[in-house]
Design a protein around this motif. Sequence first.
Motif, mmCIF file in Angstrom:
data_model
loop_
_atom_site.group_PDB
_atom_site.id
_atom_site.type_symbol
_atom_site.label_atom_id
_atom_site.label_comp_id
_atom_site.label_asym_id
_atom_site.label_seq_id
_atom_site.Cartn_x
_atom_site.Cartn_y
_atom_site.Cartn_z
ATOM 1 N N VAL A 180 -11.055 7.296 -2.122
ATOM 2 C CA VAL A 180 -11.264 7.994 -3.391
ATOM 3 C C VAL A 180 -9.927 8.324 -4.038
ATOM 4 O O VAL A 180 -9.787 8.262 -5.270
ATOM 5 C CB VAL A 180 -12.082 9.291 -3.163
ATOM 6 C CG1 VAL A 180 -12.219 10.077 -4.469
ATOM 7 C CG2 VAL A 180 -13.449 8.965 -2.614
ATOM 8 N N LEU A 181 -8.938 8.671 -3.226
ATOM 9 C CA LEU A 181 -7.610 8.977 -3.760
ATOM 10 C C LEU A 181 -7.051 7.784 -4.522
ATOM 11 O O LEU A 181 -6.454 7.943 -5.586
ATOM 12 C CB LEU A 181 -6.662 9.353 -2.608
ATOM 13 C CG LEU A 181 -7.036 10.570 -1.767
ATOM 14 C CD1 LEU A 181 -6.032 10.758 -0.640
ATOM 15 C CD2 LEU A 181 -7.086 11.817 -2.633
ATOM 16 N N HIS A 182 -7.254 6.586 -3.976
ATOM 17 C CA HIS A 182 -6.762 5.381 -4.630
ATOM 18 C C HIS A 182 -7.589 5.054 -5.880
ATOM 19 O O HIS A 182 -7.066 4.553 -6.874
ATOM 20 C CB HIS A 182 -6.803 4.203 -3.666
ATOM 21 C CG HIS A 182 -5.830 4.317 -2.523
ATOM 22 N ND1 HIS A 182 -5.993 5.238 -1.511
ATOM 23 C CD2 HIS A 182 -4.699 3.636 -2.242
ATOM 24 C CE1 HIS A 182 -4.993 5.111 -0.638
ATOM 25 N NE2 HIS A 182 -4.192 4.146 -1.062
ATOM 26 N N PRO A 206 0.812 -1.229 0.000
ATOM 27 C CA PRO A 206 0.000 0.000 0.000
ATOM 28 C C PRO A 206 0.843 1.274 0.000
ATOM 29 O O PRO A 206 0.499 2.244 -0.685
ATOM 30 C CB PRO A 206 -0.824 -0.126 1.279
ATOM 31 C CG PRO A 206 -0.863 -1.587 1.563
ATOM 32 C CD PRO A 206 0.445 -2.133 1.101
ATOM 33 N N LYS A 207 1.936 1.283 0.773
ATOM 34 C CA LYS A 207 2.790 2.468 0.856
ATOM 35 C C LYS A 207 3.435 2.760 -0.496
ATOM 36 O O LYS A 207 3.439 3.911 -0.969
ATOM 37 C CB LYS A 207 3.867 2.266 1.918
ATOM 38 C CG LYS A 207 4.868 3.408 2.054
ATOM 39 C CD LYS A 207 5.829 3.126 3.199
ATOM 40 C CE LYS A 207 6.886 4.226 3.313
ATOM 41 N NZ LYS A 207 7.852 4.181 2.196
ATOM 42 N N GLU A 208 3.971 1.727 -1.141
ATOM 43 C CA GLU A 208 4.625 1.903 -2.440
ATOM 44 C C GLU A 208 3.603 2.300 -3.500
ATOM 45 O O GLU A 208 3.904 3.094 -4.395
ATOM 46 C CB GLU A 208 5.336 0.607 -2.857
ATOM 47 C CG GLU A 208 6.596 0.290 -2.073
ATOM 48 C CD GLU A 208 6.302 -0.195 -0.657
ATOM 49 O OE1 GLU A 208 7.189 -0.061 0.206
ATOM 50 O OE2 GLU A 208 5.178 -0.703 -0.423
ATOM 51 N N PHE A 209 2.392 1.782 -3.390
ATOM 52 C CA PHE A 209 1.337 2.117 -4.357
ATOM 53 C C PHE A 209 1.030 3.609 -4.331
ATOM 54 O O PHE A 209 1.037 4.278 -5.375
ATOM 55 C CB PHE A 209 0.073 1.309 -4.047
ATOM 56 C CG PHE A 209 -1.088 1.610 -4.958
ATOM 57 C CD1 PHE A 209 -1.227 0.944 -6.164
ATOM 58 C CD2 PHE A 209 -2.038 2.564 -4.616
ATOM 59 C CE1 PHE A 209 -2.302 1.225 -7.013
ATOM 60 C CE2 PHE A 209 -3.107 2.846 -5.446
ATOM 61 C CZ PHE A 209 -3.241 2.172 -6.647
ATOM 62 N N ILE A 210 0.758 4.161 -3.148
ATOM 63 C CA ILE A 210 0.379 5.573 -3.062
ATOM 64 C C ILE A 210 1.556 6.477 -3.398
ATOM 65 O O ILE A 210 1.380 7.572 -3.950
ATOM 66 C CB ILE A 210 -0.204 5.902 -1.660
ATOM 67 C CG1 ILE A 210 -1.046 7.186 -1.731
ATOM 68 C CG2 ILE A 210 0.875 6.004 -0.617
ATOM 69 C CD1 ILE A 210 -2.268 7.081 -2.597
#
Length: 335
Positions: free
Chosen positions: A166-168, A103-107
């Motif tokens: 929503v950001l994702h 999740p951290k790398e994704f955002i």
Amino acid sequence: YTTAAMECMRQYVSELLDFIADMHTLTKLKDKVAHSYSEELIVDHMKTCSQPLHEDTFGGHLKVGLAQIAAMEIARGNHRDNKAVLRYLPWLYHPPSAMQQGPKEFIECVSHVRLLSWLLLGSLTHSVVCSGSTSCMPIPLDAGSHIADHLIVILIGFPEQSKTSVLHMCSLFHAFIFAQLWTVYCEQAASAPTLQSLNEFVCTATLTALEFWSRVTPSILQLMVHNKMMVEMVCLHVISLMEALQECNSTIFVKLIPMWLPMIQSNLKHLSAGLQLRLQSIQNNVNRHVLQSFQGSGQMSTNSSVLRKWLQCTQFKMAQVEIQSSEAASQFYPL
């Protein structure tokens, strides 16, 4: 540069990039503009300005203007060793590995891609507005494969991460918008080379775009195997991508269409009637261009006014999505 105005800004390039990368910047600016200007002043400005400026567009114009400054400064400092881009974007050549894609790398990848999109938008806008001046290329072409890896992290993680917020959910939009801008960026680099070996540079710029898509397309196909809703969502983005490149008279698009059309046509039954009509219109335009090329009358050069109009539309879309994402996020998190 002739007025030495950049000397005042040079020490603040890192702050400029932080301002551009901030998802909530446009929402804050929109609120300030809405409370600072009367409706009469806005109407008067719109009558005298070819580009409407109001609370929904002010932030986007400001970000693109600042992105032009940052893009010029990075391009000026790159030279042969890409020194400036490594200083301001240290993550550019270091995408997350396959073992790091959480999740951290994704955002982080979404944030990086959004920032790159604004920089490319600033670079292309500068090239169109200041045609004939020195080219502005803040992002080296040899970063293409590494940037593709950032996009792959987003595409692979989207089915799971999009459920988070929503950001994702907007991450797919940012990925495809960047892909459009990178393709046009490579094409503009090929059409106006400034290096000594002209033919070699044209070939490199074109191959960079083609290699980018050869790396990204398998991940797009992988997205389309999840469910019907995902198929239609991805097809919508791909069709919008094809329309955008076709609008810009992209020559690279002609090379990519044989790969993209079968991908969409194999899922035709999942598409709405509206998307099918848009796809048919793309095919008709492609066939017409092919016929014109056989007849010797095909013109695929990008007109600067057409490109400028497309850039303005892209700028507006990017700004609106950021505002909507920020406003949705502010319902749960204080800005």
